[in-house]
Design a protein around this motif. Structure first.
Motif, PDB file in Angstrom:
ATOM      1  N   LEU A 182       0.829  -1.297   0.071  1.00 31.52           N
ATOM      2  CA  LEU A 182       0.036   0.081  -0.042  1.00 31.52           C
ATOM      3  C   LEU A 182       0.793   1.157  -0.036  1.00 31.52           C
ATOM      4  CD1 LEU A 182      -2.781  -1.003   2.283  1.00 31.52           C
ATOM      5  CD2 LEU A 182      -2.959  -1.079  -0.101  1.00 31.52           C
ATOM      6  N   LYS A 183       2.125   1.219   0.613  1.00 27.64           N
ATOM      7  CA  LYS A 183       2.959   2.246   0.276  1.00 27.64           C
ATOM      8  C   LYS A 183       3.332   2.564  -1.067  1.00 27.64           C
ATOM      9  CE  LYS A 183       5.112   2.379   5.123  1.00 27.64           C
ATOM     10  NZ  LYS A 183       6.315   2.059   5.689  1.00 27.64           N
ATOM     11  N   ASP A 184       3.408   1.670  -1.863  1.00 29.71           N
ATOM     12  CA  ASP A 184       3.983   1.586  -3.242  1.00 29.71           C
ATOM     13  C   ASP A 184       2.758   1.983  -4.123  1.00 29.71           C
ATOM     14  OD1 ASP A 184       6.507   1.182  -2.675  1.00 29.71           O
ATOM     15  OD2 ASP A 184       6.232  -1.174  -3.090  1.00 29.71           O
ATOM     16  N   GLU A 185       1.467   1.267  -3.757  1.00 29.61           N
ATOM     17  CA  GLU A 185       0.249   1.376  -4.532  1.00 29.61           C
ATOM     18  C   GLU A 185      -0.786   1.744  -3.781  1.00 29.61           C
ATOM     19  OE1 GLU A 185       0.183  -1.343  -8.141  1.00 29.61           O
ATOM     20  OE2 GLU A 185       1.527  -2.564  -6.855  1.00 29.61           O
ATOM     21  N   PRO A 186      -0.987   2.725  -3.143  1.00 28.71           N
ATOM     22  CA  PRO A 186      -2.249   3.193  -2.342  1.00 28.71           C
ATOM     23  C   PRO A 186      -3.566   2.788  -2.772  1.00 28.71           C
ATOM     24  CG  PRO A 186      -1.187   5.125  -2.880  1.00 28.71           C
ATOM     25  CD  PRO A 186      -0.253   4.176  -3.435  1.00 28.71           C
ATOM     26  N   ASP A 187      -3.631   3.019  -4.193  1.00 33.07           N
ATOM     27  CA  ASP A 187      -5.004   2.834  -4.754  1.00 33.07           C
ATOM     28  C   ASP A 187      -5.474   1.463  -4.672  1.00 33.07           C
ATOM     29  OD1 ASP A 187      -4.903   5.389  -5.822  1.00 33.07           O
ATOM     30  OD2 ASP A 187      -4.274   5.096  -7.641  1.00 33.07           O
ATOM     31  N   LEU A 188      -4.525   0.621  -4.082  1.00 33.51           N
ATOM     32  CA  LEU A 188      -4.960  -1.043  -4.005  1.00 33.51           C
ATOM     33  C   LEU A 188      -5.534  -1.073  -2.730  1.00 33.51           C
ATOM     34  CD1 LEU A 188      -2.059  -2.795  -5.796  1.00 33.51           C
ATOM     35  CD2 LEU A 188      -4.308  -2.197  -6.671  1.00 33.51           C
ATOM     36  N   GLU A 189      -5.824  -0.179  -2.007  1.00 35.80           N
ATOM     37  CA  GLU A 189      -6.441  -0.516  -0.408  1.00 35.80           C
ATOM     38  C   GLU A 189      -7.983  -1.064  -0.564  1.00 35.80           C
ATOM     39  OE1 GLU A 189      -7.697   2.057   3.417  1.00 35.80           O
ATOM     40  OE2 GLU A 189      -6.283   2.920   2.103  1.00 35.80           O
ATOM     41  N   PRO A 190      -8.752  -0.649  -1.237  1.00 34.10           N
ATOM     42  CA  PRO A 190     -10.027  -1.339  -1.663  1.00 34.10           C
ATOM     43  C   PRO A 190      -9.931  -2.596  -2.109  1.00 34.10           C
ATOM     44  CG  PRO A 190     -10.148   0.963  -2.829  1.00 34.10           C
ATOM     45  CD  PRO A 190      -8.580   0.704  -2.377  1.00 34.10           C
ATOM     46  N   ASP A 191      -8.992  -3.115  -3.170  1.00 36.33           N
ATOM     47  CA  ASP A 191      -8.798  -4.348  -3.501  1.00 36.33           C
ATOM     48  C   ASP A 191      -8.517  -5.341  -2.397  1.00 36.33           C
ATOM     49  OD1 ASP A 191      -9.608  -3.371  -5.822  1.00 36.33           O
ATOM     50  OD2 ASP A 191      -7.529  -3.388  -6.707  1.00 36.33           O
ATOM     51  N   VAL A 192      -7.456  -4.825  -1.398  1.00 42.11           N
ATOM     52  CA  VAL A 192      -7.067  -5.661  -0.330  1.00 42.11           C
ATOM     53  C   VAL A 192      -8.384  -5.861   0.603  1.00 42.11           C
ATOM     54  CG1 VAL A 192      -5.329  -5.661   1.537  1.00 42.11           C
ATOM     55  CG2 VAL A 192      -4.625  -4.599  -0.499  1.00 42.11           C
ATOM     56  N   ALA A 193      -8.868  -4.740   0.684  1.00 40.73           N
ATOM     57  CA  ALA A 193     -10.052  -5.028   1.398  1.00 40.73           C
ATOM     58  C   ALA A 193     -11.173  -6.095   1.148  1.00 40.73           C
ATOM     59  CB  ALA A 193     -10.785  -3.635   1.810  1.00 40.73           C
ATOM     60  N   PHE A 194     -11.208  -5.896  -0.226  1.00 40.96           N
ATOM     61  CA  PHE A 194     -12.267  -6.960  -1.080  1.00 40.96           C
ATOM     62  C   PHE A 194     -11.517  -8.288  -0.854  1.00 40.96           C
ATOM     63  CE2 PHE A 194     -12.698  -9.525  -4.667  1.00 40.96           C
ATOM     64  CZ  PHE A 194     -14.208  -9.894  -4.590  1.00 40.96           C
ATOM     65  N   GLY A 195     -10.228  -8.520  -0.862  1.00 39.81           N
ATOM     66  CA  GLY A 195      -9.668 -10.033  -0.490  1.00 39.81           C
ATOM     67  C   GLY A 195      -9.803 -10.518   0.907  1.00 39.81           C
ATOM     68  N   ILE A 196      -9.688  -9.612   1.749  1.00 37.18           N
ATOM     69  CA  ILE A 196      -9.925  -9.906   3.172  1.00 37.18           C
ATOM     70  C   ILE A 196     -11.540 -10.044   3.390  1.00 37.18           C
ATOM     71  CG2 ILE A 196      -9.942  -9.017   5.598  1.00 37.18           C
ATOM     72  CD1 ILE A 196      -7.547  -7.210   4.834  1.00 37.18           C
ATOM     73  N   GLY A 197     -12.332  -9.447   2.693  1.00 34.24           N
ATOM     74  CA  GLY A 197     -13.635  -9.663   3.180  1.00 34.24           C
ATOM     75  C   GLY A 197     -14.286 -11.084   2.417  1.00 34.24           C
ATOM     76  N   ALA A 198     -13.712 -11.122   1.227  1.00 36.76           N
ATOM     77  CA  ALA A 198     -14.069 -12.457   0.504  1.00 36.76           C
ATOM     78  C   ALA A 198     -13.727 -13.542   0.921  1.00 36.76           C
ATOM     79  CB  ALA A 198     -13.537 -12.434  -1.070  1.00 36.76           C
ATOM     80  N   THR A 199     -12.570 -13.489   1.676  1.00 37.97           N
ATOM     81  CA  THR A 199     -12.036 -14.715   2.502  1.00 37.97           C
ATOM     82  C   THR A 199     -12.657 -15.069   3.696  1.00 37.97           C
ATOM     83  OG1 THR A 199      -9.775 -14.248   1.726  1.00 37.97           O
ATOM     84  CG2 THR A 199      -9.875 -15.569   3.471  1.00 37.97           C
ATOM     85  N   GLY A 200     -13.104 -14.016   4.543  1.00 38.34           N
ATOM     86  CA  GLY A 200     -14.074 -14.206   5.675  1.00 38.34           C
ATOM     87  C   GLY A 200     -15.526 -14.740   5.225  1.00 38.34           C
ATOM     88  N   LEU A 201     -16.031 -14.173   4.100  1.00 36.49           N
ATOM     89  CA  LEU A 201     -17.333 -14.498   3.585  1.00 36.49           C
ATOM     90  C   LEU A 201     -17.173 -16.147   3.328  1.00 36.49           C
ATOM     91  CD1 LEU A 201     -20.058 -14.100   2.726  1.00 36.49           C
ATOM     92  CD2 LEU A 201     -19.199 -13.582   0.663  1.00 36.49           C
ATOM     93  N   LEU A 202     -16.121 -16.569   2.923  1.00 35.91           N
ATOM     94  CA  LEU A 202     -16.151 -17.954   2.278  1.00 35.91           C
ATOM     95  C   LEU A 202     -15.803 -18.836   3.557  1.00 35.91           C
ATOM     96  CD1 LEU A 202     -13.881 -17.774  -1.101  1.00 35.91           C
ATOM     97  CD2 LEU A 202     -16.456 -18.130  -1.019  1.00 35.91           C
ATOM     98  N   ASP A 203     -14.996 -18.552   4.292  1.00 38.49           N
ATOM     99  CA  ASP A 203     -14.833 -19.250   5.482  1.00 38.49           C
ATOM    100  C   ASP A 203     -15.918 -19.371   6.283  1.00 38.49           C
ATOM    101  OD1 ASP A 203     -12.211 -19.608   5.063  1.00 38.49           O
ATOM    102  OD2 ASP A 203     -11.144 -18.030   6.361  1.00 38.49           O
ATOM    103  N   SER A 204     -16.833 -18.186   6.309  1.00 40.93           N
ATOM    104  CA  SER A 204     -17.953 -18.390   7.463  1.00 40.93           C
ATOM    105  C   SER A 204     -19.091 -19.352   6.633  1.00 40.93           C
ATOM    106  CB  SER A 204     -18.597 -16.993   7.420  1.00 40.93           C
ATOM    107  OG  SER A 204     -17.838 -16.044   8.103  1.00 40.93           O
ATOM    108  N   ARG A 205     -19.126 -19.341   5.440  1.00 43.14           N
ATOM    109  CA  ARG A 205     -19.975 -20.215   4.711  1.00 43.14           C
ATOM    110  C   ARG A 205     -19.560 -21.757   5.029  1.00 43.14           C
ATOM    111  NH1 ARG A 205     -22.913 -18.607  -0.826  1.00 43.14           N
ATOM    112  NH2 ARG A 205     -23.352 -20.737  -0.469  1.00 43.14           N
TER     113      ARG A 205
END
Length: 244
Positions: free
Chosen positions: A188-211
């Motif tokens: 994120l220091k190199d590519e701060p615009d990727l912050e929403p994508d990182v959050a998406f990856g975290i959220g997707a992982t949590g969603l699949l784990d919960s299911r």
């Protein structure tokens, strides 16, 4: 385009007029072909568009629907989350938005929820989501290993199983700090615009784990296998149940 030449011959068009019409039709044909290609690559499940959408039957307000249809939120790089009970039209509405984005010249990729865990590996443009997926696993693995180690002792799984998870408690705690401070922070220091994508990856992982957790626990409570079909050449054996 296929009817143009016969029409020109029947009506005895001037050759210059034929060329002019052909030149005018060529970009339109190219745009239509590109649109068909983008739609095919998007992988939409049902082909739903806003032509099929009954905006009066939705609980989403007309004002919000009209705002989303402008697609300005995409230009602002904002995320959209549509929530609601099953059968309320969430998929139809989001697919119609995707179709509108394709018609506006944008590239869209449709993923079913089952695809979310693997989609970050498909293209470099999803590297932010991949890092988020990786971070979610590493940050939560140490507490998970601790619970598994306790489960091994409680169920009498043996010293080898206990030692395996005990070692991971400490090792994964180190990995967690490396991921937080070097991997995620470094990206994120190199590519701060990727912050929403990182959050998406975290959220997707949590969603699949919960299911997955809900599915496995339901099978456990119902005293049945979680496998869709029995493994070949393996005798079914009921696991020992803890009394606690």
């Amino acid at each position: 385009m296929t009817d143009l030449i016969p029409t020109a011959k029947a009506q005895r068009w001037d050759p210059a007029e034929v060329v002019r019409v052909l030149l005018a039709e060529e970009p339109a044909g190219r745009d239509a072909a590109n649109l068909r290609t983008r739609r095919k690559r998007a992988g939409f499940p049902a082909g739903k568009t806003f032509g099929d959408w009954d905006e009066t039957a939705s609980s989403i307000s007309r004002q919000v629907q009209d705002s989303l249809k402008t697609l300005e939120w995409i230009s602002r790089k904002e995320n959209l989350c549509v929530c609601g009970p099953s059968g309320t039209g969430k998929s139809d509405f989001t697919e119609a938005l995707g179709q509108a984005a394709v018609e506006a010249g944008r590239t869209v990729a449709w993923f079913a929820i089952e695809d979310l865990g693997s989609c970050p590996y498909w293209h470099r443009s999803l590297r932010g989501a991949l890092v988020g997926h990786f971070a979610a696993v590493e940050v939560t693995s140490s507490p998970g290993s601790r619970r598994l180690a306790e489960a091994m002792r409680r169920t009498g799984a043996g010293p080898a199983a206990e030692r395996f998870y005990d070692e991971h408690v400490e090792a994964d705690a180190v990995h967690e700090q490396i991921v937080r401070r070097e991997v995620v922070d470094g990206l994120l220091k190199d590519e701060p615009d990727l912050e929403p994508d990182v959050a998406f990856g975290i959220g997707a992982t949590g969603l699949l784990d919960s299911r997955l957790a809900r599915y496995l626990l339901a099978a456990w409570r119902e005293d049945r296998s979680a496998l869709p079909a029995p493994l070949p050449h393996v005798r079914a054996r009921k696991p020992a149940r803890s009394k606690t």
